[in-house]
Design a protein around this motif. Structure first.
Motif, short mmCIF file in Angstrom:
data_model
loop_
_atom_site.label_atom_id
_atom_site.label_comp_id
_atom_site.label_asym_id
_atom_site.label_seq_id
_atom_site.Cartn_x
_atom_site.Cartn_y
_atom_site.Cartn_z
N UNK A 88 6.96 13.16 -7.28
CA UNK A 88 5.58 13.53 -7.62
C UNK A 88 4.65 12.34 -7.44
N UNK A 89 5.19 11.14 -7.73
CA UNK A 89 4.40 9.92 -7.60
C UNK A 89 5.24 8.82 -6.97
N UNK A 90 4.55 7.81 -6.46
CA UNK A 90 5.21 6.67 -5.83
C UNK A 90 4.59 5.39 -6.37
N UNK A 91 5.43 4.55 -6.97
CA UNK A 91 5.01 3.20 -7.36
C UNK A 91 5.34 2.33 -6.16
N UNK A 112 8.85 11.96 -17.58
CA UNK A 112 9.15 11.24 -16.34
C UNK A 112 10.66 11.00 -16.25
N UNK A 113 11.24 11.39 -15.13
CA UNK A 113 12.68 11.23 -14.92
C UNK A 113 12.94 10.16 -13.85
N UNK A 114 13.95 9.32 -14.06
CA UNK A 114 14.30 8.32 -13.04
C UNK A 114 14.99 8.97 -11.86
N UNK A 115 15.18 8.21 -10.79
CA UNK A 115 15.96 8.69 -9.64
C UNK A 115 17.30 7.97 -9.62
N UNK A 116 18.07 8.17 -8.58
CA UNK A 116 19.41 7.57 -8.49
C UNK A 116 19.41 6.26 -7.71
N UNK A 178 9.40 13.42 -11.37
CA UNK A 178 10.16 12.21 -11.01
C UNK A 178 9.35 11.42 -9.99
N UNK A 179 9.77 10.21 -9.74
CA UNK A 179 9.03 9.34 -8.83
C UNK A 179 9.94 8.43 -8.04
N UNK A 180 9.33 7.68 -7.15
CA UNK A 180 10.03 6.68 -6.34
C UNK A 180 9.30 5.36 -6.53
N UNK A 181 10.01 4.35 -7.00
CA UNK A 181 9.39 3.06 -7.30
C UNK A 181 9.76 1.96 -6.33
N UNK A 182 9.77 2.26 -5.04
CA UNK A 182 10.15 1.28 -4.02
C UNK A 182 8.96 0.40 -3.65
N UNK A 183 8.97 -0.88 -4.03
CA UNK A 183 7.78 -1.72 -3.86
C UNK A 183 7.50 -2.18 -2.43
N UNK A 184 8.45 -1.92 -1.51
CA UNK A 184 8.22 -2.31 -0.11
C UNK A 184 7.45 -1.25 0.67
N UNK A 185 7.33 -0.05 0.12
CA UNK A 185 6.73 1.07 0.85
C UNK A 185 5.27 0.76 1.20
#
Length: 399
Positions: A88-91, A112-116, A178-185
């Motif tokens: 739903x969101x991206x950090x 908010x749910x974490x990912x794997x 849930x979200x994706x927190x990949x800082x390189x994106x």
């Protein structure tokens, strides 16, 4: 800048005679610099097997379920149907600006749910894994889109299982996200030439990660933390264990000079974006100075997404008032308001990925190094402040 670097290189020759070991540590993992090469359409004419990479821009967008807050859909395979979900969101960044600390606080919200991914936060798929990249390497087996989706399967099961009743006997609403927190994106577009749509393009007119992400998730929300890029660079150096047992402010200083020289040499024969989006150049640098040119990357995102899809935070302000910033994020994402007691508990937890002990052990950045980096980033910070109409991104008043 070039004259400054020339003077620094002359000084470095003298220093090298005094301390060959320091210079050796700078060169140990990057080798001698290759001659700057012409990057762009000629490089893209190489024989690339695009079939090994996930062609996101050719994928059909899923039919997302309207009674789910998170982008989820039903997928039927061999007569078995299950719910799949994407973030739903991206950090999206930036590295060493506090993303892990923020993420650890955010996932304490019950919706908010974490990912794997790494620490339940980072999949690194959009920038690295789909191209077989890592921080200083390439040529690994690319992750498929299926493998990326798998990172959200546990969250999808919880999103599907939790529902609330709605009025007028409509379908139950599923409010979890849930979200994706990949800082390189945010900044790493170096896989652009592995996208088949860019076969005859250059870095300056290529389709990039924002285009791919918008194709599948046009309603995404993005969180972004900016930190003084000079300070970010030193923290980044302290964090990465490329040569963890041999770190010092002096080695960092020489690494900065070497990295800037590689960057300046590249720009002499290539465009700015061709250099910033070149994986080989990134891998050759002992210090990741290119991450801090925030405005170049931000403009690419704003070409594709509306500005209101981004919530941008200044790291130095977040550190002073964590509670207010986390509350603001929860509100931005449309989540339930937590009690003041709950927010206090989240805000008072210890910082994550704090580099202060490493910095204390190794010592502060040299003032001379700081001046070089301030000069490098000065024009980019000015452009960022103008683009966002906020002079706080000049980083003039921060201690």
């Amino acid at each position: 800048m070039e004259k400054l670097i020339e003077n620094q290189l002359k000084q470095k020759t003298v220093l090298k005679q005094k301390n060959d070991g320091v210079e050796d540590e700078v060169l140990k993992h990057v080798g001698e610099p290759e001659a700057a090469k012409k990057i762009g359409v000629l490089e893209n004419k190489r024989n690339i097997d695009y079939s090994i990479y996930s062609d996101v821009l050719s994928m059909q967008k899923p039919k997302y379920k309207t009674n789910y807050k998170n982008p989820c859909w039903e997928l039927t395979v061999d007569n078995a149907t299950r719910v799949r979900c994407l973030p739903y969101f991206h950090l999206v960044g930036v590295d060493k600006c506090g993303t892990t600390d923020l993420w650890k606080r955010m996932v304490q919200h019950p919706q908010i749910l974490p990912n794997a991914g790494n620490v339940g936060k980072s999949t690194m798929w959009w920038s690295w894994r789909r191209f077989g990249f890592d921080v200083w390497s390439k040529g690994r087996t690319p992750w498929t889109f299926e493998k990326y989706m798998n990172q959200f399967d546990a969250a999808a099961r919880k999103i599907e299982s939790f529902a609330v009743k709605t009025r007028n006997n409509e379908d139950d609403f599923h409010p979890l996200i849930t979200g994706d927190g990949s800082p390189t994106v945010f900044w790493d577009f170096t896989g652009w030439n592995l996208m088949p749509q860019n076969k005859d393009k250059t870095a300056d007119n290529a389709l990039l990660t924002p285009h791919a992400l918008h194709h599948l998730l046009p309603k995404s929300y993005f969180l972004l933390i900016f930190r003084n890029p000079t300070e970010r660079s030193y923290s980044d150096y302290l964090y990465w264990d490329r040569n963890a047992d041999k770190k010092s402010a002096e080695i960092f200083h020489h690494g900065v000079i070497r990295s800037i020289k590689l960057f300046e040499d590249c720009k002499k024969i290539n465009t700015l974006k061709s250099c910033l989006y070149d994986k080989e150049l990134h891998m050759s640098m002992p210090v990741r100075i290119l991450v801090g040119m925030y405005v170049v990357y931000l403009k690419e995102w704003f070409k594709v997404f509306e500005k209101d899809r981004f919530l941008i935070i200044k790291n130095e302000e977040y550190s002073k008032d964590i509670k207010t910033h986390v509350q603001r994020i929860f509100q931005y994402l449309g989540l339930d308001t937590l009690s003041d007691e709950g927010m206090e508990k989240i805000a008072k937890q210890s910082r994550k990925n704090d580099q202060s002990m490493k910095k204390k052990a190794i010592g502060p950045m040299w003032q001379e190094t700081r001046q070089i980096l301030d000069d490098l980033y000065g024009s980019y910070n000015e452009e960022l402040a103008e683009f966002l109409a906020d002079n706080k991104y000049l980083w003039k008043d921060d201690p």
